[in-house]
Design an enzyme around this catalytic site. Structure first.
Site, PDB file in Angstrom:
ATOM      1  N   ARG A  46       0.856  -1.201   0.000  1.00  0.00           N
ATOM      2  CA  ARG A  46       0.000   0.000   0.000  1.00  0.00           C
ATOM      3  C   ARG A  46       0.885   1.241   0.000  1.00  0.00           C
ATOM      4  NH1 ARG A  46      -1.480   1.685   4.549  1.00  0.00           N
ATOM      5  NH2 ARG A  46      -2.201  -0.321   5.364  1.00  0.00           N
ATOM      6  N   TYR A  98     -16.620  17.582 -13.809  1.00  0.00           N
ATOM      7  CA  TYR A  98     -17.041  16.183 -13.978  1.00  0.00           C
ATOM      8  C   TYR A  98     -18.101  15.811 -12.920  1.00  0.00           C
ATOM      9  CZ  TYR A  98     -16.749  11.104 -14.117  1.00  0.00           C
ATOM     10  OH  TYR A  98     -17.057   9.776 -14.189  1.00  0.00           O
ATOM     11  N   ASP A 170      -7.798  19.440 -13.384  1.00  0.00           N
ATOM     12  CA  ASP A 170      -8.122  18.134 -13.951  1.00  0.00           C
ATOM     13  C   ASP A 170      -7.702  18.181 -15.420  1.00  0.00           C
ATOM     14  OD1 ASP A 170      -9.365  15.942 -15.201  1.00  0.00           O
ATOM     15  OD2 ASP A 170     -11.045  15.941 -13.795  1.00  0.00           O
ATOM     16  N   LYS A 195      -9.055   7.325 -19.176  1.00  0.00           N
ATOM     17  CA  LYS A 195      -9.373   7.912 -20.478  1.00  0.00           C
ATOM     18  C   LYS A 195      -8.122   7.876 -21.373  1.00  0.00           C
ATOM     19  CE  LYS A 195     -13.121   8.578 -18.139  1.00  0.00           C
ATOM     20  NZ  LYS A 195     -13.424   9.803 -17.421  1.00  0.00           N
TER      21      LYS A 195
HETATM   22  C1  LIG Z   1     -13.894  10.106 -16.103  1.00  0.00           C
HETATM   23  C2  LIG Z   1     -13.461  11.400 -15.485  1.00  0.00           C
HETATM   24  C3  LIG Z   1     -13.202  11.510 -14.117  1.00  0.00           C
HETATM   25  C4  LIG Z   1     -13.396  10.353 -13.167  1.00  0.00           C
HETATM   26  O1  LIG Z   1     -12.488   9.327 -13.382  1.00  0.00           O
HETATM   27  P1  LIG Z   1     -12.782   7.753 -13.100  1.00  0.00           P
HETATM   28  O2  LIG Z   1     -11.553   7.109 -13.576  1.00  0.00           O
HETATM   29  O3  LIG Z   1     -14.023   7.399 -13.857  1.00  0.00           O
HETATM   30  O4  LIG Z   1     -13.009   7.628 -11.626  1.00  0.00           O
HETATM   31  C5  LIG Z   1     -12.748  12.728 -13.642  1.00  0.00           C
HETATM   32  N1  LIG Z   1     -12.585  13.795 -14.451  1.00  0.00           N
HETATM   33  C6  LIG Z   1     -12.856  13.736 -15.767  1.00  0.00           C
HETATM   34  C7  LIG Z   1     -12.665  14.951 -16.616  1.00  0.00           C
HETATM   35  C8  LIG Z   1     -13.298  12.550 -16.330  1.00  0.00           C
HETATM   36  O5  LIG Z   1     -13.578  12.499 -17.642  1.00  0.00           O
END
Ligand SMILES: *Cc1c(COP(=O)(O)O)cnc(C)c1O
Length: 387
Positions: A46, A98, A170, A195
């Site tokens: 961890r 998001y 982000d 993504k």
């Molecule tokens: C998908 C997404 C998230 C969340 O991520 P997960 O991997 O689904 O938990 C956060 N910010 C953006 C811009 C996203 O597209």
């Protein structure tokens, strides 16, 4: 070395022990103590694992930060960053952030006494006006989802610095290949590595990079304390995907540009949202703070009926939530990512019943255009003689 070279040559390309061409998957939860009085670098997985560390070092270098951290999902990464804050602290957050980020702030962190103002961060005056004596950070997502609104990162950093606030970005939509918020003065970058970073719709993961050691130290302690770490198999998969980031982003973005231009002249398309189009409000700003426009675009076809026709008729893109994969993904914000938003609020923000979001993959752009063309086309009923 340039970005694409660093994707492949970053200290992980040859295993020191065996010469293996990729970092081994260290499937181990604990480590032998060779010297009781001098513990080694690793004691429990961890707290640290060599495979996960390889990924963490890789993203830290790519984003230009001092340390990286890998988490079990984008939301685990983002939530761990919010654990930096305490009861009574106030955050300013992009209004069209998001959905999961909105949910964890309004349903979980609000119960713990963290206050949040959601503001349109594309308007710097609104950001300045939202600052209170207890404000601790500005959290932005740019370009935003699904309308690709662009926030001025340098402007946000200037406001944050003069008020001693942290800037958190982000960077999921553009990735460090196109946008490097830490270079523009941000303190922390977060990612859904689910993504573009991993890029193949086969892993859920999150990443955080801190610019300075002081914050990195705190995030490291939170990662170990809260424990939402990324597993070793998934860490390896994310690195596997990351190696081709430049090639994927270049090809998908080129196709996205072509599709955006084609959609913009299509008579059934009311509006196209893509920062690469000169008609987009954020086009020039994006050019000043990023080196590309990315592979996500949205377009409005005017009605729910038309949107559903297209969703039912497309053959190439998968119809799904998520984005940033080798295959194109068509999603319907009104019924998917923004379904929980009251219809009036959605409409007000431009997320209409006719809005579709397309994450462009690696298919041939002309094949995607042909497919969208047949999906958008009106049904023509031929008049059959005698009926
Ligand atoms: C998908 C997404 C998230 C969340 O991520 P997960 O991997 O689904 O938990 C956060 N910010 C953006 C811009 C996203 O597209």
């Amino acid at each position: 070395m340039r970005f694409e070279t660093r994707l492949l040559h970053n200290g992980n390309e040859i295993d020191d022990y065996t010469g293996a061409s990729s970092i081994p998957i260290y499937q181990a939860s604990t480590y032998h103590h060779f010297h009781i009085d001098q513990p080694g670098e690793y004691d429990y997985a961890r707290s640290g694992n060599p495979t996960r560390h390889a990924l963490e070092n890789m993203i830290a270098k790519l984003e230009g930060g001092c340390r990286g951290f890998a988490f079990a999902s984008g939301m685990a990464a983002i939530s761990t960053v919010f654990l930096l804050f305490s009861r009574g602290d106030h955050l300013i957050v992009s209004q069209d952030v998001y959905g999961g980020t909105y949910r964890v702030l309004t349903r979980v962190f609000s119960r713990m006494g963290i206050e949040v103002s959601f503001v349109d961060t594309t308007d710097l005056e609104q950001v300045s006006n939202a600052i209170r004596s207890n404000t601790k950070a500005i959290y932005v997502e740019t370009p935003s989802n699904p309308l690709l609104k662009v926030t001025d990162l340098r402007g946000i950093v200037a406001i944050a610095r003069s008020n001693r606030l942290l800037t958190i970005v982000d960077n999921t939509f553009l990735t460090p290949y196109f946008q490097q918020p830490l270079d523009l003065g941000a303190d922390i970058v977060v990612h859904s590595a689910t993504k573009f970073i991993s890029g193949h719709s086969d892993v859920v993961a999150g990443l955080v990079v801190a610019k300075e050691e002081e914050i990195a130290e705190q995030i490291g302690q939170l990662q170990n304390s809260f424990g939402a770490i990324l597993g070793v198999q998934d860490s390896w998969l994310v690195m596997r995907g990351l190696k081709t980031l430049q090639a994927r982003m270049e090809a998908s973005t080129k196709s996205a540009e072509k599709l955006a231009l084609w959609l913009e002249q299509h008579p059934s398309v009311k509006k196209v949202y893509y920062t690469g189009l000169p008609s987009h409000d954020g086009h020039h700003l994006q050019d000043r703070q990023a080196s590309g426009h990315g592979a996500v675009l949205s377009f409005d076809v005017g009605s729910e009926e038309k949107a559903k026709q297209i969703l039912n008729k497309v053959r190439l893109p998968i119809v799904a939530v998520s984005l940033g994969a080798v295959e194109s993904i068509l999603s319907y914000p009104a019924k998917m990512s923004h379904a929980s938003m009251p219809p009036e609020v959605r409409q007000k923000h431009g997320i209409t019943d006719g809005l579709l979001r397309l994450s462009v993959g690696l298919e041939n752009a002309d094949d995607l255009i042909d497919d969208l063309a047949q999906a958008i086309e009106e049904k023509v009923w031929s008049v059959v003689a005698g009926k």
